[in-house]
Design a protein around this motif. Structure first.
Motif, mmCIF file in Angstrom:
data_model
loop_
_atom_site.group_PDB
_atom_site.id
_atom_site.type_symbol
_atom_site.label_atom_id
_atom_site.label_comp_id
_atom_site.label_asym_id
_atom_site.label_seq_id
_atom_site.Cartn_x
_atom_site.Cartn_y
_atom_site.Cartn_z
ATOM 1 N N UNK A 1 0.865 -1.176 0.000
ATOM 2 C CA UNK A 1 0.000 0.000 0.000
ATOM 3 C C UNK A 1 0.903 1.229 0.000
ATOM 4 N N UNK A 2 0.683 2.120 -0.957
ATOM 5 C CA UNK A 2 1.485 3.342 -1.052
ATOM 6 C C UNK A 2 0.712 4.527 -0.457
ATOM 7 N N UNK A 3 1.392 5.638 -0.310
ATOM 8 C CA UNK A 3 0.726 6.850 0.162
ATOM 9 C C UNK A 3 -0.390 7.263 -0.802
ATOM 10 N N UNK A 4 -0.162 7.105 -2.104
ATOM 11 C CA UNK A 4 -1.199 7.423 -3.091
ATOM 12 C C UNK A 4 -2.405 6.499 -2.939
ATOM 13 N N UNK A 5 -2.168 5.221 -2.628
ATOM 14 C CA UNK A 5 -3.269 4.282 -2.407
ATOM 15 C C UNK A 5 -4.107 4.725 -1.208
ATOM 16 N N UNK A 6 -3.441 5.163 -0.162
ATOM 17 C CA UNK A 6 -4.143 5.619 1.033
ATOM 18 C C UNK A 6 -4.968 6.860 0.711
ATOM 19 N N UNK A 7 -4.415 7.765 -0.073
ATOM 20 C CA UNK A 7 -5.165 8.961 -0.479
ATOM 21 C C UNK A 7 -6.394 8.572 -1.285
ATOM 22 N N UNK A 8 -6.248 7.616 -2.200
ATOM 23 C CA UNK A 8 -7.385 7.157 -3.006
ATOM 24 C C UNK A 8 -8.455 6.514 -2.130
ATOM 25 N N UNK A 9 -8.035 5.684 -1.190
ATOM 26 C CA UNK A 9 -8.990 5.031 -0.289
ATOM 27 C C UNK A 9 -9.713 6.068 0.569
ATOM 28 N N UNK A 10 -8.981 7.030 1.098
ATOM 29 C CA UNK A 10 -9.604 8.071 1.924
ATOM 30 C C UNK A 10 -10.592 8.892 1.114
ATOM 31 N N UNK A 11 -10.257 9.172 -0.144
ATOM 32 C CA UNK A 11 -11.169 9.924 -1.009
ATOM 33 C C UNK A 11 -12.499 9.177 -1.140
ATOM 34 N N UNK A 12 -12.432 7.896 -1.401
ATOM 35 C CA UNK A 12 -13.634 7.078 -1.566
ATOM 36 C C UNK A 12 -14.391 6.962 -0.238
ATOM 37 N N UNK A 13 -13.675 6.691 0.838
ATOM 38 C CA UNK A 13 -14.320 6.508 2.143
ATOM 39 C C UNK A 13 -14.880 7.816 2.694
#
Length: 71
Positions: free
Chosen positions: A49-61
């Motif tokens: 999991x990358x920082x960009x993945x976390x940003x994408x997940x947070x955007x969706x959540x």
């Protein structure tokens, strides 16, 4: 708490749908998220999991949280 722990704690969240929202142009998004969460070996390295993945997940959540608040 990391993304893996969050998803394990909140089983109500459909990881397949989350992945599709995170990476709408990737037809294998579900597999991509699964592999990253479980740190599967791919090529010469391990998927993480990358920082960009976390940003994408947070955007969706965050969008989901806003919709829940409107309920």
């Amino acid at each position: 708490m990391n993304l893996k722990d969050f998803l394990e704690k909140n089983k109500i969240i459909n990881m397949s749908q989350l992945a599709n929202e995170m990476w709408p142009d990737n037809k294998n998004a579900r597999i991509k998220l699964f592999n990253k969460i479980h740190e599967k070996k791919a090529g010469s390295g391990i998927q993480r999991i990358t920082d960009d993945d976390i940003k994408d997940a947070k955007r969706v959540l965050d969008k989901l949280a806003e919709d829940i608040k409107k309920l």
